[in-house]
Design a protein around this motif. Structure first.
Motif, PDB file in Angstrom:
ATOM      1  N   ASP A 146     -10.330  -6.580  -3.263  1.00  0.00           N
ATOM      2  CA  ASP A 146      -9.490  -5.350  -3.351  1.00  0.00           C
ATOM      3  C   ASP A 146      -8.997  -4.792  -4.518  1.00  0.00           C
ATOM      4  O   ASP A 146      -8.590  -3.847  -4.949  1.00  0.00           O
ATOM      5  CB  ASP A 146      -8.218  -5.756  -2.236  1.00  0.00           C
ATOM      6  CG  ASP A 146      -8.493  -5.970  -0.958  1.00  0.00           C
ATOM      7  OD1 ASP A 146      -9.161  -5.197  -0.236  1.00  0.00           O
ATOM      8  OD2 ASP A 146      -7.835  -6.970  -0.445  1.00  0.00           O
ATOM      9  N   LEU A 276      -8.193   2.436  -1.298  1.00  0.00           N
ATOM     10  CA  LEU A 276      -7.383   0.988  -0.997  1.00  0.00           C
ATOM     11  C   LEU A 276      -5.792   1.243  -1.529  1.00  0.00           C
ATOM     12  O   LEU A 276      -5.000   0.493  -1.212  1.00  0.00           O
ATOM     13  CB  LEU A 276      -8.208  -0.002  -1.497  1.00  0.00           C
ATOM     14  CG  LEU A 276      -9.505  -0.437  -0.739  1.00  0.00           C
ATOM     15  CD1 LEU A 276     -10.241  -1.767  -1.405  1.00  0.00           C
ATOM     16  CD2 LEU A 276      -9.271  -0.906   0.643  1.00  0.00           C
ATOM     17  N   THR A 278      -4.200   3.634  -1.467  1.00  0.00           N
ATOM     18  CA  THR A 278      -3.197   4.256  -0.683  1.00  0.00           C
ATOM     19  C   THR A 278      -2.641   3.227   0.277  1.00  0.00           C
ATOM     20  O   THR A 278      -1.385   3.462   1.131  1.00  0.00           O
ATOM     21  CB  THR A 278      -3.777   5.266  -0.071  1.00  0.00           C
ATOM     22  OG1 THR A 278      -4.888   4.927   0.946  1.00  0.00           O
ATOM     23  CG2 THR A 278      -4.271   6.194  -0.573  1.00  0.00           C
ATOM     24  N   ALA A 279      -3.116   1.954   0.260  1.00  0.00           N
ATOM     25  CA  ALA A 279      -2.717   0.833   1.457  1.00  0.00           C
ATOM     26  C   ALA A 279      -1.535   0.167   0.678  1.00  0.00           C
ATOM     27  O   ALA A 279      -1.495  -0.162  -0.658  1.00  0.00           O
ATOM     28  CB  ALA A 279      -3.550  -0.163   1.550  1.00  0.00           C
ATOM     29  N   ARG A 280      -0.157   0.139   1.471  1.00  0.00           N
ATOM     30  CA  ARG A 280       0.979  -0.076   0.648  1.00  0.00           C
ATOM     31  C   ARG A 280       0.960  -1.592   0.098  1.00  0.00           C
ATOM     32  O   ARG A 280       1.309  -1.796  -0.880  1.00  0.00           O
ATOM     33  CB  ARG A 280       2.083  -0.122   2.011  1.00  0.00           C
ATOM     34  CG  ARG A 280       3.339  -0.258   1.274  1.00  0.00           C
ATOM     35  CD  ARG A 280       4.449   0.043   2.365  1.00  0.00           C
ATOM     36  NE  ARG A 280       4.165  -0.553   3.685  1.00  0.00           N
ATOM     37  CZ  ARG A 280       5.042  -0.006   4.634  1.00  0.00           C
ATOM     38  NH1 ARG A 280       5.592   0.743   4.718  1.00  0.00           N
ATOM     39  NH2 ARG A 280       4.692  -1.106   5.823  1.00  0.00           N
TER      40      ARG A 280
END
Length: 299
Positions: A146, A276, A278-280
């Motif tokens: 990630d 990715l 934008t994933a917290r």
């Protein structure tokens, strides 16, 4: 002066810290997203509250006074505590969960990343972190990781990349090895010693020769594609190699060779896929890694 006895305005403290680290009111204003006069007023107000001068002008730049240098130590401690509180509060309020895979070289994964991950665990205790220790470039598009920590800037258009630090490296060897062969005083003497390779030998020679170190394949009789193994060979007294100054500082029994030589400089980039980010959970890890690299560079 007893700094702890004075009540600080945190905005004034932030302006002072940014100015001390950036070197001018204008640069501090850009970092804080404020105007230059505002930063100047806040620093002046802090000086008035303390009854001391924290900066003196040298040409167009600012230099810390003795009082300012003393204050900076305490202010950085305050900032570290505030950051830890913020991390913990953020993690609890957002309940960040799920897995984040971080890829970095085996050397960074072993020696540098764990200390940073401790702070991230404080921020998000439910987070699952998988460290992918690899010296090749893992594919972020295929979700092999990630977040990637790299020493070259990613060029793919759909990746978010941030330059987070400029690291330095020098030549090192074990004191036990240098006791046997002597401590070189020049690049020519250095080229008479054994070297430990990391990765491809020809590529390593191509890195050292332009830097004025006239080594050949005869210097390399041992090495590994693993940075951790190569560094352990250096520690065990097999020869000389290049290593990050941060890692060398953590290794007992190691000496810098030709300490007056200019360091090898290399960038540290963080990269993640734009979707990715934008994933917290990924955004939190990405941002906190960036902050910790920056803090280590300026400390």
């Amino acid at each position: 002066m007893n700094w702890s006895a004075i009540n600080f305005d945190w905005n004034q403290v932030r302006s002072f810290l940014a100015t001390a680290e950036e070197g001018s009111f204008s640069a501090a204003a850009r970092v804080l997203n404020q105007t230059q006069p505002t930063v100047g007023r806040q620093v002046a107000a802090l000086e008035e509250a303390l009854g001391v001068t924290v900066f003196e002008r040298v040409g167009k730049s600012l230099r810390l006074t003795t009082a300012g240098t003393e204050l900076l130590v305490h202010v950085r401690e305050m900032a570290d505590v505030a950051n830890k509180i913020s991390l913990t509060a953020t993690g609890q309020s957002q309940s960040v969960e799920g897995q984040v895979r971080i890829t970095a070289s085996d050397v960074m994964s072993t020696y540098q990343l764990p200390a940073m991950l401790k702070q991230i665990r404080l921020a998000a205790p439910r987070l699952e972190i998988d460290v992918v220790a690899a010296n090749d470039l893992r594919d972020l598009h295929r979700r092999e990781a990630d977040i990637a920590i790299r020493h070259i800037r990613p060029t793919q258009p759909d990746l978010i990349a941030r330059l987070v630090a400029q690291a330095s490296a020098h030549l090192y060897a074990a004191s036990s090895y240098l006791d046997q062969v002597g401590r070189p005083r020049s690049e020519e003497e250095l080229a008479q010693l054994d070297f430990v390779s990391f990765g491809d030998v020809e590529r390593f020679i191509g890195f050292l020769n332009p830097a004025g170190i006239p080594v050949t394949r005869k210097n390399f009789r041992i090495g590994s594609h693993s940075g951790v193994v190569s560094w352990e060979l250096v520690r065990q007294g097999f020869g000389v190699s290049v290593m990050s100054d941060d890692v060398a500082a953590l290794t007992p029994g190691i000496e810098r060779i030709l300490p007056d030589r200019d360091p090898f400089a290399f960038p540290i980039w963080l990269a993640t896929h734009s979707e990715l980010h934008t994933a917290r959970r990924i955004r939190l890890v990405f941002d906190q890694l960036a902050e910790q690299f920056k803090a280590r560079e300026t400390s």
